[in-house]
Write a protein that holds these residues in place. Structure first.
Motif, PDB file in Angstrom:
ATOM      1  N   GLY A   6       0.833  -1.190   0.000  1.00 32.85           N
ATOM      2  CA  GLY A   6       0.000   0.000   0.000  1.00 32.85           C
ATOM      3  C   GLY A   6       0.866   1.237   0.000  1.00 32.85           C
ATOM      4  O   GLY A   6       2.092   1.164  -0.096  1.00 32.85           O
ATOM      5  N   PHE A   7       0.219   2.383   0.118  1.00 30.38           N
ATOM      6  CA  PHE A   7       0.899   3.668   0.093  1.00 30.38           C
ATOM      7  C   PHE A   7       0.453   4.487   1.291  1.00 30.38           C
ATOM      8  O   PHE A   7      -0.730   4.532   1.605  1.00 30.38           O
ATOM      9  N   VAL A   8       1.423   5.136   1.940  1.00 25.23           N
ATOM     10  CA  VAL A   8       1.144   6.018   3.069  1.00 25.23           C
ATOM     11  C   VAL A   8       1.713   7.381   2.719  1.00 25.23           C
ATOM     12  O   VAL A   8       2.892   7.492   2.381  1.00 25.23           O
ATOM     13  N   GLU A   9       0.883   8.404   2.777  1.00 30.83           N
ATOM     14  CA  GLU A   9       1.353   9.767   2.529  1.00 30.83           C
ATOM     15  C   GLU A   9       1.469  10.482   3.861  1.00 30.83           C
ATOM     16  O   GLU A   9       0.515  10.553   4.628  1.00 30.83           O
ATOM     17  N   MET A  10       2.671  11.006   4.110  1.00 32.20           N
ATOM     18  CA  MET A  10       2.952  11.719   5.358  1.00 32.20           C
ATOM     19  C   MET A  10       2.809  13.217   5.112  1.00 32.20           C
ATOM     20  O   MET A  10       2.818  13.690   3.984  1.00 32.20           O
ATOM     21  N   ASN A  11       2.726  13.969   6.215  1.00 36.24           N
ATOM     22  CA  ASN A  11       2.542  15.410   6.166  1.00 36.24           C
ATOM     23  C   ASN A  11       3.692  16.137   5.479  1.00 36.24           C
ATOM     24  O   ASN A  11       3.485  17.096   4.760  1.00 36.24           O
ATOM     25  N   ASN A  12       4.928  15.674   5.696  1.00 31.64           N
ATOM     26  CA  ASN A  12       6.073  16.310   5.037  1.00 31.64           C
ATOM     27  C   ASN A  12       7.182  15.286   4.819  1.00 31.64           C
ATOM     28  O   ASN A  12       7.167  14.197   5.377  1.00 31.64           O
ATOM     29  N   ASP A  13       8.151  15.660   4.005  1.00 37.02           N
ATOM     30  CA  ASP A  13       9.229  14.735   3.635  1.00 37.02           C
ATOM     31  C   ASP A  13      10.054  14.275   4.828  1.00 37.02           C
ATOM     32  O   ASP A  13      10.465  13.116   4.890  1.00 37.02           O
ATOM     33  N   GLY A  14      10.313  15.166   5.767  1.00 37.21           N
ATOM     34  CA  GLY A  14      11.112  14.803   6.938  1.00 37.21           C
ATOM     35  C   GLY A  14      10.462  13.701   7.758  1.00 37.21           C
ATOM     36  O   GLY A  14      11.130  12.762   8.191  1.00 37.21           O
ATOM     37  N   GLU A  15       9.155  13.818   7.959  1.00 30.67           N
ATOM     38  CA  GLU A  15       8.425  12.785   8.701  1.00 30.67           C
ATOM     39  C   GLU A  15       8.434  11.473   7.928  1.00 30.67           C
ATOM     40  O   GLU A  15       8.606  10.402   8.508  1.00 30.67           O
ATOM     41  N   GLY A  16       8.280  11.575   6.620  1.00 32.68           N
ATOM     42  CA  GLY A  16       8.313  10.369   5.794  1.00 32.68           C
ATOM     43  C   GLY A  16       9.662   9.678   5.857  1.00 32.68           C
ATOM     44  O   GLY A  16       9.738   8.452   5.964  1.00 32.68           O
ATOM     45  N   LEU A  57      11.081   2.041   9.989  1.00 31.40           N
ATOM     46  CA  LEU A  57      10.193   0.907   9.723  1.00 31.40           C
ATOM     47  C   LEU A  57      10.708  -0.073   8.675  1.00 31.40           C
ATOM     48  O   LEU A  57      10.290  -1.230   8.665  1.00 31.40           O
ATOM     49  N   ASN A  58      11.596   0.362   7.802  1.00 26.75           N
ATOM     50  CA  ASN A  58      12.092  -0.540   6.763  1.00 26.75           C
ATOM     51  C   ASN A  58      12.845  -1.704   7.407  1.00 26.75           C
ATOM     52  O   ASN A  58      13.772  -1.504   8.174  1.00 26.75           O
ATOM     53  N   GLY A  59      12.408  -2.902   7.115  1.00 24.98           N
ATOM     54  CA  GLY A  59      13.025  -4.104   7.670  1.00 24.98           C
ATOM     55  C   GLY A  59      12.414  -4.569   8.983  1.00 24.98           C
ATOM     56  O   GLY A  59      12.703  -5.670   9.444  1.00 24.98           O
ATOM     57  N   ARG A  60      11.557  -3.780   9.596  1.00 26.81           N
ATOM     58  CA  ARG A  60      10.921  -4.159  10.856  1.00 26.81           C
ATOM     59  C   ARG A  60      10.005  -5.360  10.633  1.00 26.81           C
ATOM     60  O   ARG A  60       9.339  -5.477   9.612  1.00 26.81           O
ATOM     61  N   ASP A  61       9.958  -6.247  11.607  1.00 28.30           N
ATOM     62  CA  ASP A  61       9.121  -7.439  11.537  1.00 28.30           C
ATOM     63  C   ASP A  61       7.671  -7.081  11.864  1.00 28.30           C
ATOM     64  O   ASP A  61       7.399  -6.379  12.838  1.00 28.30           O
ATOM     65  N   LEU A  62       6.762  -7.571  11.037  1.00 23.51           N
ATOM     66  CA  LEU A  62       5.333  -7.427  11.289  1.00 23.51           C
ATOM     67  C   LEU A  62       4.682  -8.770  11.004  1.00 23.51           C
ATOM     68  O   LEU A  62       4.652  -9.223   9.853  1.00 23.51           O
ATOM     69  N   ASP A  63       4.216  -9.419  12.043  1.00 26.05           N
ATOM     70  CA  ASP A  63       3.565 -10.724  11.916  1.00 26.05           C
ATOM     71  C   ASP A  63       4.443 -11.735  11.186  1.00 26.05           C
ATOM     72  O   ASP A  63       3.983 -12.491  10.334  1.00 26.05           O
ATOM     73  N   GLY A  64       5.733 -11.728  11.492  1.00 30.98           N
ATOM     74  CA  GLY A  64       6.653 -12.715  10.929  1.00 30.98           C
ATOM     75  C   GLY A  64       7.196 -12.362   9.555  1.00 30.98           C
ATOM     76  O   GLY A  64       7.916 -13.151   8.957  1.00 30.98           O
ATOM     77  N   ARG A  65       6.878 -11.180   9.064  1.00 30.30           N
ATOM     78  CA  ARG A  65       7.380 -10.747   7.750  1.00 30.30           C
ATOM     79  C   ARG A  65       8.100  -9.418   7.896  1.00 30.30           C
ATOM     80  O   ARG A  65       7.657  -8.535   8.631  1.00 30.30           O
ATOM     81  N   ALA A  66       9.184  -9.254   7.156  1.00 32.63           N
ATOM     82  CA  ALA A  66       9.931  -8.002   7.181  1.00 32.63           C
ATOM     83  C   ALA A  66       9.241  -6.980   6.283  1.00 32.63           C
ATOM     84  O   ALA A  66       8.924  -7.266   5.132  1.00 32.63           O
ATOM     85  N   LEU A  67       9.009  -5.790   6.834  1.00 37.59           N
ATOM     86  CA  LEU A  67       8.404  -4.723   6.041  1.00 37.59           C
ATOM     87  C   LEU A  67       9.412  -4.154   5.058  1.00 37.59           C
ATOM     88  O   LEU A  67      10.591  -4.009   5.368  1.00 37.59           O
ATOM     89  N   ASN A  68       8.942  -3.808   3.889  1.00 34.06           N
ATOM     90  CA  ASN A  68       9.745  -3.106   2.898  1.00 34.06           C
ATOM     91  C   ASN A  68       9.123  -1.717   2.763  1.00 34.06           C
ATOM     92  O   ASN A  68       8.067  -1.559   2.156  1.00 34.06           O
ATOM     93  N   VAL A  69       9.768  -0.723   3.370  1.00 30.84           N
ATOM     94  CA  VAL A  69       9.236   0.634   3.383  1.00 30.84           C
ATOM     95  C   VAL A  69      10.211   1.527   2.628  1.00 30.84           C
ATOM     96  O   VAL A  69      11.383   1.612   2.981  1.00 30.84           O
ATOM     97  N   ASN A  70       9.722   2.168   1.572  1.00 27.00           N
ATOM     98  CA  ASN A  70      10.569   3.078   0.801  1.00 27.00           C
ATOM     99  C   ASN A  70       9.711   4.163   0.177  1.00 27.00           C
ATOM    100  O   ASN A  70       8.489   4.119   0.244  1.00 27.00           O
ATOM    101  N   GLU A  71      10.370   5.137  -0.424  1.00 26.47           N
ATOM    102  CA  GLU A  71       9.644   6.212  -1.090  1.00 26.47           C
ATOM    103  C   GLU A  71       9.106   5.699  -2.417  1.00 26.47           C
ATOM    104  O   GLU A  71       9.809   5.010  -3.165  1.00 26.47           O
ATOM    105  N   ALA A  72       7.861   6.018  -2.693  1.00 24.61           N
ATOM    106  CA  ALA A  72       7.233   5.547  -3.929  1.00 24.61           C
ATOM    107  C   ALA A  72       7.955   6.130  -5.137  1.00 24.61           C
ATOM    108  O   ALA A  72       8.377   7.285  -5.131  1.00 24.61           O
TER     109      ALA A  72
END
Length: 84
Positions: free
Chosen positions: A26-36, A43-58
């Motif tokens: 999915g996509f998450v839009e943050m208020n500003n670039d610094g927060e993003g 969060l990138n690489g953090r475990d969620l329910d046994g799976r590693a999250l892949n979090v990056n800029e779209a």
């Protein structure tokens, strides 16, 4: 999860158009670039329910070319000719 790093403006969970089930991203839009960037770093690489999250800029959607799908007259019945 993302709100601990700043204001979340919008969330879009991508679903399969036929089944309506989430496709796993999915996509998450943050208020500003610094927060993003803080959210990505934490969060990138953090475990969620046994799976590693892949979090990056779209990235912009790639142009796959070729058009594709759906109807239209192609002159010879869709590009294939009978072989008999």
């Amino acid at each position: 999860m993302f709100e601990e790093f700043g204001t979340v403006d919008r969330v879009n969970i991508v679903t399969d158009r036929d089944t309506g089930r989430a496709r796993g991203f999915g996509f998450v839009e943050m208020n500003n670039d610094g927060e993003g960037q803080k959210a990505i770093a934490a969060l990138n690489g953090r475990d969620l329910d046994g799976r590693a999250l892949n979090v990056n800029e779209a990235r912009p959607k790639e142009n796959r070319g070729g058009g594709g799908g759906g109807g239209g007259y192609r002159g010879n019945g869709g590009g294939r000719q009978n072989r008999w």
